[in-house]
Design a protein around this motif. Structure first.
Motif, PDB file in Angstrom:
ATOM      1  N   LEU A 169       0.818  -1.220   0.000  1.00 13.06           N
ATOM      2  CA  LEU A 169       0.000   0.000   0.000  1.00 13.06           C
ATOM      3  C   LEU A 169       0.851   1.270   0.000  1.00 13.06           C
ATOM      4  O   LEU A 169       0.433   2.311  -0.492  1.00 13.06           O
ATOM      5  N   HIS A 170       2.020   1.175   0.605  1.00 16.16           N
ATOM      6  CA  HIS A 170       2.916   2.341   0.709  1.00 16.16           C
ATOM      7  C   HIS A 170       4.321   1.970   0.230  1.00 16.16           C
ATOM      8  O   HIS A 170       5.248   1.874   1.037  1.00 16.16           O
ATOM      9  N   PRO A 171       4.480   1.789  -1.091  1.00 17.29           N
ATOM     10  CA  PRO A 171       5.793   1.356  -1.593  1.00 17.29           C
ATOM     11  C   PRO A 171       6.905   2.373  -1.299  1.00 17.29           C
ATOM     12  O   PRO A 171       8.077   2.013  -1.290  1.00 17.29           O
ATOM     13  N   ASP A 172       6.498   3.606  -1.037  1.00 13.54           N
ATOM     14  CA  ASP A 172       7.503   4.641  -0.727  1.00 13.54           C
ATOM     15  C   ASP A 172       7.998   4.542   0.719  1.00 13.54           C
ATOM     16  O   ASP A 172       8.974   5.204   1.077  1.00 13.54           O
ATOM     17  N   CYS A 173       7.343   3.747   1.547  1.00 10.66           N
ATOM     18  CA  CYS A 173       7.749   3.647   2.960  1.00 10.66           C
ATOM     19  C   CYS A 173       8.596   2.390   3.170  1.00 10.66           C
ATOM     20  O   CYS A 173       8.084   1.275   3.025  1.00 10.66           O
ATOM     21  N   PRO A 174       9.882   2.575   3.521  1.00 10.70           N
ATOM     22  CA  PRO A 174      10.711   1.394   3.772  1.00 10.70           C
ATOM     23  C   PRO A 174      10.140   0.509   4.886  1.00 10.70           C
ATOM     24  O   PRO A 174      10.265  -0.699   4.841  1.00 10.70           O
ATOM     25  N   GLN A 175       9.504   1.110   5.887  1.00 15.61           N
ATOM     26  CA  GLN A 175       8.956   0.327   7.000  1.00 15.61           C
ATOM     27  C   GLN A 175       7.554   0.814   7.373  1.00 15.61           C
ATOM     28  O   GLN A 175       7.165   1.943   7.080  1.00 15.61           O
ATOM     29  N   TYR A 176       6.851  -0.045   8.060  1.00 15.63           N
ATOM     30  CA  TYR A 176       5.445   0.183   8.438  1.00 15.63           C
ATOM     31  C   TYR A 176       5.268   1.526   9.173  1.00 15.63           C
ATOM     32  O   TYR A 176       4.378   2.322   8.854  1.00 15.63           O
ATOM     33  N   TRP A 177       6.119   1.763  10.163  1.00 19.43           N
ATOM     34  CA  TRP A 177       5.968   2.976  10.986  1.00 19.43           C
ATOM     35  C   TRP A 177       5.988   4.245  10.146  1.00 19.43           C
ATOM     36  O   TRP A 177       5.357   5.255  10.474  1.00 19.43           O
ATOM     37  N   VAL A 222       5.244  -6.458  17.370  1.00 16.53           N
ATOM     38  CA  VAL A 222       5.801  -7.808  17.524  1.00 16.53           C
ATOM     39  C   VAL A 222       7.022  -7.998  16.626  1.00 16.53           C
ATOM     40  O   VAL A 222       8.012  -8.596  17.029  1.00 16.53           O
ATOM     41  N   HIS A 223       6.914  -7.454  15.401  1.00 17.20           N
ATOM     42  CA  HIS A 223       7.966  -7.706  14.412  1.00 17.20           C
ATOM     43  C   HIS A 223       8.819  -6.460  14.148  1.00 17.20           C
ATOM     44  O   HIS A 223       9.445  -6.361  13.096  1.00 17.20           O
ATOM     45  N   SER A 224       8.850  -5.537  15.091  1.00 21.04           N
ATOM     46  CA  SER A 224       9.654  -4.322  14.902  1.00 21.04           C
ATOM     47  C   SER A 224      11.132  -4.667  15.024  1.00 21.04           C
ATOM     48  O   SER A 224      11.583  -5.128  16.075  1.00 21.04           O
ATOM     49  N   ASP A 225      11.887  -4.432  13.939  1.00 22.24           N
ATOM     50  CA  ASP A 225      13.330  -4.723  13.978  1.00 22.24           C
ATOM     51  C   ASP A 225      14.073  -3.532  14.597  1.00 22.24           C
ATOM     52  O   ASP A 225      13.454  -2.565  15.041  1.00 22.24           O
ATOM     53  N   ALA A 226      15.406  -3.611  14.595  1.00 16.60           N
ATOM     54  CA  ALA A 226      16.207  -2.590  15.280  1.00 16.60           C
ATOM     55  C   ALA A 226      15.908  -1.191  14.732  1.00 16.60           C
ATOM     56  O   ALA A 226      15.807  -0.225  15.498  1.00 16.60           O
ATOM     57  N   ARG A 227      15.731  -1.083  13.414  1.00 12.82           N
ATOM     58  CA  ARG A 227      15.497   0.248  12.827  1.00 12.82           C
ATOM     59  C   ARG A 227      14.119   0.788  13.249  1.00 12.82           C
ATOM     60  O   ARG A 227      13.996   1.966  13.610  1.00 12.82           O
ATOM     61  N   ARG A 249      14.193  -6.735  25.063  1.00 14.87           N
ATOM     62  CA  ARG A 249      15.129  -5.940  24.251  1.00 14.87           C
ATOM     63  C   ARG A 249      14.644  -4.488  24.175  1.00 14.87           C
ATOM     64  O   ARG A 249      15.427  -3.548  24.307  1.00 14.87           O
ATOM     65  N   MET A 250      13.353  -4.298  23.982  1.00 12.66           N
ATOM     66  CA  MET A 250      12.810  -2.924  23.913  1.00 12.66           C
ATOM     67  C   MET A 250      13.109  -2.168  25.204  1.00 12.66           C
ATOM     68  O   MET A 250      13.492  -0.995  25.174  1.00 12.66           O
ATOM     69  N   LEU A 251      12.925  -2.833  26.324  1.00  8.83           N
ATOM     70  CA  LEU A 251      13.182  -2.163  27.610  1.00  8.83           C
ATOM     71  C   LEU A 251      14.664  -1.820  27.736  1.00  8.83           C
ATOM     72  O   LEU A 251      15.018  -0.720  28.164  1.00  8.83           O
ATOM     73  N   ASP A 252      15.519  -2.745  27.334  1.00  8.77           N
ATOM     74  CA  ASP A 252      16.966  -2.486  27.407  1.00  8.77           C
ATOM     75  C   ASP A 252      17.353  -1.313  26.512  1.00  8.77           C
ATOM     76  O   ASP A 252      18.312  -0.594  26.795  1.00  8.77           O
ATOM     77  N   GLU A 253      16.608  -1.137  25.442  1.00  9.10           N
ATOM     78  CA  GLU A 253      16.909  -0.039  24.510  1.00  9.10           C
ATOM     79  C   GLU A 253      16.304   1.291  24.956  1.00  9.10           C
ATOM     80  O   GLU A 253      16.489   2.309  24.304  1.00  9.10           O
ATOM     81  N   GLY A 254      15.538   1.250  26.029  1.00  5.84           N
ATOM     82  CA  GLY A 254      14.965   2.497  26.553  1.00  5.84           C
ATOM     83  C   GLY A 254      13.624   2.872  25.948  1.00  5.84           C
ATOM     84  O   GLY A 254      13.194   4.024  26.016  1.00  5.84           O
ATOM     85  N   ILE A 255      12.937   1.893  25.357  1.00  5.94           N
ATOM     86  CA  ILE A 255      11.610   2.144  24.778  1.00  5.94           C
ATOM     87  C   ILE A 255      10.554   2.128  25.878  1.00  5.94           C
ATOM     88  O   ILE A 255      10.651   1.358  26.848  1.00  5.94           O
ATOM     89  N   TRP A 256       9.553   2.986  25.725  1.00  6.46           N
ATOM     90  CA  TRP A 256       8.455   3.075  26.686  1.00  6.46           C
ATOM     91  C   TRP A 256       7.458   1.950  26.376  1.00  6.46           C
ATOM     92  O   TRP A 256       6.747   2.014  25.377  1.00  6.46           O
ATOM     93  N   VAL A 257       7.437   0.940  27.226  1.00  5.60           N
ATOM     94  CA  VAL A 257       6.565  -0.219  27.016  1.00  5.60           C
ATOM     95  C   VAL A 257       5.463  -0.252  28.075  1.00  5.60           C
ATOM     96  O   VAL A 257       5.740  -0.069  29.268  1.00  5.60           O
ATOM     97  N   THR A 258       4.238  -0.473  27.627  1.00  9.64           N
ATOM     98  CA  THR A 258       3.098  -0.623  28.537  1.00  9.64           C
ATOM     99  C   THR A 258       2.385  -1.922  28.151  1.00  9.64           C
ATOM    100  O   THR A 258       2.802  -2.591  27.215  1.00  9.64           O
ATOM    101  N   LEU A 259       1.310  -2.250  28.855  1.00  8.29           N
ATOM    102  CA  LEU A 259       0.599  -3.493  28.561  1.00  8.29           C
ATOM    103  C   LEU A 259      -0.857  -3.245  28.164  1.00  8.29           C
ATOM    104  O   LEU A 259      -1.485  -2.304  28.656  1.00  8.29           O
TER     105      LEU A 259
END
Ligand code: GUN
Ligand code: FE
Length: 419
Positions: free
Chosen positions: A234-242, A261-266, A297-307
Motif C-alpha cells: 500500500l505504501h511502496p515509498d515507505c521502507p517500513q510500516y511505521w 511484535v515484528h519491529s526490527d532494530a530500525r 530488548r525494547m526495555l533495554d533499549e529504553g523504549i516506553w513499554v506498557t501493557l
C-alpha cells in the motif's frame, strides 16, 4: 478532606523495583496521595481511617490497548490469524454497535468488569460509530474509569457493514471531538484503525487534526507478517510500516502503538526516538499466532513499554492475567532465542501494568505524592499459608492467582469505585 488507608502497601516506583511497606499508612488529601510510610502522620490522626488490616494495597492497572466493541466476542473465534480473524469475526461484531441501545448495555457491563478487576485507566478503541463512541465514554465515566477512548477511523478494507466514506469519517470525527467535555475523566484520542484501514487522504486529515488540536493518537503497528507485507504494497515509498504513520504526522510523542511484535532494530529506534508508546499485548499475540514481541530488548533499549489486554484478540481482561502473560511470553522469547535474551521478572511485569501506563496519564512513579489515588485492595487470606508467607510472596501469588472476587476495593483518581 484527610483520609488514611492502613495495610500492606506495594508499589513499583521504577522498572524492576518493588517497594513494600508492611502495615503502612497511605495518607490522602482530597483523594490525592500526601505521603506513605510506616508511621501515621500527626495531621492525619483525626482524619477518616480505613483499616485494611492484613490486606494488600497495590497500584491499580492501566489497560493501554483494548477494543470495547469486541467485548461480546471475548473468548471466542481464536482459530484464525489476524487478517482472517478481522474479516471473519471482528468486523461483524463491531458492526452491531450501530445500535446505540446495544452499545449502552454492552459498554455498561464492560465498564463494570474492568472496575471489578482493578483496571482504572484505559486507552480504548471504540468502533467507527459516533453515537456508540459517546455512549462508551459516558459508561466509562459513570463507572469511574479514566483515560482515552477513540472513535475508530476506517474508510477502506472493512466490510460492507463496517466501513465509512472518507467524508463521513472526517465529519464524524470532528463532530465527536467537538462534543467531548474537556473536563471529563475520559478524553478523546485519534484512532486510525491501522494503515490498511485508512486512505492516504484520511490519514493526512487525521495528522492535521492531531497537530491543530494537540490530540493523542493510537493505532496498531507490525503485529503480523501478512499485515506488514500488505502495508508495504500500500505504501511502496515507505521502507517500513511505521513510516506510513510518520508520513502523515501520526507517529509523534505519546502515540500508542499496539503490538510491535515484528519491529526490527530500525523500527524500534524510530519508536524510541519519537517517544512512541508500545502497548504490548502478549495474550493477543499468541492467540492470533502473531509472534512473541521482543519486550526485554525494547526495555533495554529504553523504549516506553506498557501493557494491553487487546480484547478480544486477547482473551484475558484482568490486567493481573495480562502481566502474568507478559512474563510468560518473555520466557518463551528467551527459550526461542536460546537463552540469548533475559525474561521479565514479576516486579518488571507489575511496573509495566501499572506505573509505565500511569505515566501516560501524567502520574509519577508508583504511589507518588500529589497523584490522585489509583489503587486496589486484595484480600488473599483464604489462600493457603497466607499467615506464613512474606508480603512479597503474597504479592506474587496475587499477580498469578487473584481474581475479581479477591479485589475488595478499587480507587480511581481518589474516588472509591468498588467496595
Ligand atoms: N489490527 C487492526 N484492527 C485490529 C484489531 O481489532 N485487533 C488487533 N489485534 N489488531 C488489529
Ligand atoms: Fe488491537
Amino acid at each position: 478532606m484527610r483520609q488514611v488507608l492502613h495495610g500492606h502497601i506495594i508499589h513499583a516506583p521504577e522498572l524492576g523495583k518493588l517497594e513494600i511497606i508492611e502495615n503502612g499508612y497511605m495518607h490522602l488529601e482530597d483523594g490525592r496521595i500526601a505521603g506513605l510510610g510506616q508511621e501515621l502522620l500527626p495531621g492525619w490522626a483525626d482524619g477518616e481511617r480505613v483499616d485494611y488490616g492484613d490486606r494488600l494495597i497495590m497500584q491499580s492497572f492501566c489497560d493501554m490497548h483494548l477494543h470495547a466493541p469486541q467485548y461480546p466476542m471475548l473468548g471466542m473465534g481464536m482459530d484464525l490469524p489476524l487478517l482472517e480473524w478481522l474479516n471473519t469475526y471482528t468486523f461483524k461484531t463491531e458492526a452491531r454497535f450501530k445500535d446505540v441501545d446495544y452499545a449502552r448495555e454492552v459498554y455498561r457491563r464492560l465498564a463494570q468488569e474492568l472496575v471489578s478487576n482493578g483496571t482504572t485507566r484505559v486507552c480504548a478503541f471504540s468502533s467507527l460509530h459516533l453515537e456508540s463512541t459517546r455512549v462508551l465514554m459516558e459508561e466509562f465515566e459513570k463507572a469511574g474509569i479514566c483515560g482515552y477512548v477513540g472513535k475508530v477511523n476506517m474508510d477502506r478494507n472493512g466490510s460492507p457493514e463496517l466501513e465509512e466514506t472518507t467524508e463521513d469519517s472526517i465529519r464524524d470525527t470532528i463532530a465527536w471531538l467537538d462534543g467531548c467535555d474537556p473536563s471529563a475523566h475520559i478524553q478523546p484520542i485519534l484512532t486510525p484503525r491501522f494503515t490498511p484501514s485508512c486512505t492516504d487522504e484520511l490519514m493526512a486529515e487525521l495528522g492535521r487534526l492531531a497537530k491543530a488540536r494537540g490530540l493523542r493518537v493510537q493505532s496498531h503497528l507490525s503485529e503480523n507478517t501478512s499485515e506488514i507485507a500488505w502495508v508495504r504494497e500500500l505504501h511502496p515509498d515507505c521502507p517500513q510500516y511505521w513510516e506510513s504513520y510518520e508520513k502523515y504526522g501520526l507517529f509523534g510523542s505519546h502515540t500508542v502503538m499496539a503490538h510491535c511484535v515484528h519491529s526490527d532494530a530500525r523500527e524500534r529506534e524510530a519508536i524510541r526516538r519519537n517517544n512512541v508508546v508500545v502497548a504490548h499485548c502478549p495474550d493477543s499475540n499468541i492467540n492470533l499466532i502473531s509472534g512473541v514481541a521482543p519486550i526485554r530488548r525494547m526495555l533495554d533499549e529504553g523504549i516506553w513499554v506498557t501493557l494491553g489486554s487487546d480484547i478480544a484478540g486477547g482473551a484475558i481482561l484482568p490486567m493481573m492475567g495480562v502481566i502474568a502473560s507478559a512474563i510468560r511470553s518473555s520466557k518463551v522469547r528467551r527459550i526461542s532465542e536460546n537463552w540469548g535474551v533475559d525474561f521479565l521478572t514479576v516486579a518488571e511485569g507489575y511496573y509495566l501494568g501499572t506505573t509505565s501506563g500511569a505515566k501516560y496519564f501524567g502520574s509519577g512513579n508508583g504511589f507518588a505524592c500529589g497523584d490522585g489515588l489509583h489503587a486496589i485492595v486484595i484480600d488473599d487470606r483464604h489462600y493457603v499459608d497466607t499467615g506464613r508467607l512474606s508480603v512479597r510472596d503474597r504479592f506474587e501469588r496475587a499477580i498469578y492467582r487473584a481474581d475479581a472476587n479477591d479485589i475488595k476495593a478499587v480507587y480511581s483518581e481518589g474516588r472509591k469505585i468498588k467496595g
